[in-house]
Design an enzyme around this catalytic site. Structure first.
Site, PDB file in Angstrom:
ATOM      1  N   CYS A 108      -0.243 -10.494   4.453  1.00 54.62           N
ATOM      2  CA  CYS A 108      -1.648 -10.671   5.040  1.00 54.62           C
ATOM      3  C   CYS A 108      -2.036 -12.006   4.657  1.00 54.62           C
ATOM      4  O   CYS A 108      -2.629 -12.959   5.486  1.00 54.62           O
ATOM      5  CB  CYS A 108      -2.573  -9.619   4.507  1.00 54.62           C
ATOM      6  SG  CYS A 108      -4.147  -9.692   5.237  1.00 54.62           S
ATOM      7  N   CYS A 207      -4.561  -1.248   2.503  1.00 56.41           N
ATOM      8  CA  CYS A 207      -5.936  -0.974   3.453  1.00 56.41           C
ATOM      9  C   CYS A 207      -5.495  -0.224   4.584  1.00 56.41           C
ATOM     10  O   CYS A 207      -6.649   0.375   4.883  1.00 56.41           O
ATOM     11  CB  CYS A 207      -6.229  -2.461   3.577  1.00 56.41           C
ATOM     12  SG  CYS A 207      -5.570  -3.426   4.847  1.00 56.41           S
TER      13      CYS A 207
END
Length: 373
Positions: A108, A207
């Site tokens: 990410c 997440c």
């Protein structure tokens, strides 16, 4: 007379948590022209937070907006859900399917926060992207940048930033990295600033897997794929519903009915997607003495040829270990001073020279101390 610090146009990535809110506030207080942005990364944002797990919910975007209002900065929401799915979620699933153990936070940072977001920020005329990571960017006399560990080692996050190259570091700002403060003090600062997120719990785990059930998440996308659990001699000890649900070094959840001859626990030693087999064995068989890693990303100039002494970190909250490493045609070759355990292909290895991050690479192969493993 000392020149006044340059006033920068800063894009502050605001997750809706306390760290990114305080980072944005500090950047604004330093006199920079700050704009807040929340990245909408979930295609179904209402499903991503359960208590302190996950992020990227409607709640998070509202919390980020309220923090920006208190700080007094403009605020926007940018939809990067499709890019996040392709570069992070799909990559995560594919890596597990191939028998590797990926780190989605590094991916990410590499593909979203300091690639897609940074590229868009620069195109819009911003000078830097600010985040709430705990790390430090040091500017050398010649103007080049180096990534260093945070002043407070207990909160250091340089491992997950080890994928950043020199260009990205030139436009990165980490306002929390050079101050030695506890998380409680960061929350106290947020409260003093009137930020509603001061008491908000930290997010944990991955997440996009809100309930923390990685195996269940993968099963929904890859389906059941039953196979054998075997020992080092190839004797079948049990069955599994998908080799992707296991990681090297795993002890719990093996569901093996036959105990080891010595009565000691077994651990996952190998995951083979080719024949859908999981191999288990004694803990000492996990000892790794060397590895090769591919796709290196250097935080600055690549090291010169030849072996050099470094320290290495193999997981986000792991300890440093002494190594000798050298660049190769395919990546880097690393030899450990002392054997280490729990090393799996797909993980990232990050090399350090003191506090400086030299770079990172993806583990491809490992050499075990136990012959034949």
């Amino acid at each position: 007379m000392t020149d006044a610090p340059r006033r920068l146009r800063v894009l502050a990535a605001m997750s809706g948590g306390v760290d990114s809110a305080v980072a944005a506030a500090r950047a604004a207080e330093a006199g920079h022209d700050v704009t807040g942005v929340h990245l909408a990364l979930s295609e179904n944002p209402k499903s991503f937070r359960t208590g302190a797990r996950g992020c990227c919910t409607i709640e998070d975007s509202h919390d980020a907006r309220r923090a920006a209002d208190v700080i007094g900065i403009p605020f926007y929401v940018w939809d990067l859900a499709e890019r996040f799915r392709e570069d992070v979620v799909d990559d995560f699933v594919a890596e597990y399917e191939a028998g590797r153990t990926p780190n989605p936070c590094l991916r990410c940072n590499e593909k979203i926060k300091f690639a897609a977001l940074l590229d868009k920020a620069l195109a819009l005329g911003f000078d830097a992207v600010c985040t709430g990571h705990y790390a430090t960017v040091v500017t050398r006399e010649d103007g080049t940048r180096e990534l260093h560990r945070a002043s407070d080692m207990a909160k250091d996050q340089s491992y997950v930033l080890g994928v950043l190259d020199e260009r990205q570091l030139a436009h990165a700002m980490f306002p929390l990295g050079d101050t030695v403060t506890t998380k409680a003090e960061i929350r106290e600062e947020a409260a003093r600033r009137g930020l509603f997120v001061a008491k908000k719990p930290d997010s944990h785990d991955i997440c996009f897997i809100a309930d923390g059930d990685t195996q269940g998440f993968l099963a929904k996308r890859l389906g059941r794929a039953e196979g054998d659990i075997v020992d080092e001699a190839g004797t079948v000890l049990g069955r599994h519903e998908g080799a992707y649900g296991y990681t090297i070094g795993q002890r719990k959840g093996l569901r093996i009915g036959t105990p080891a001859p010595d009565g000691k626990p077994r651990y996952v030693l190998d995951i083979s997607p080719v024949d859908n087999t999981v191999t288990v064995g004694p803990v000492e068989a996990l000892d790794v003495t060397a590895l090769t890693a591919i796709r290196p990303r250097w935080c600055g100039t690549a090291p010169t040829a030849g072996p050099r002494a470094y320290t290495a970190q193999l997981r986000a909250h792991g300890e440093e270990t002494a190594v000798t490493a050298e660049t190769t045609e395919d990546g880097i070759a690393v030899t450990f001073t002392e054997p280490v355990r729990g090393v799996a292909p797909g993980q990232a290895i990050v090399l350090y020279d003191g506090t400086r991050v030299v770079g990172s690479a993806t583990i491809a192969t490992t050499t075990r101390a136990t012959a034949g493993v």
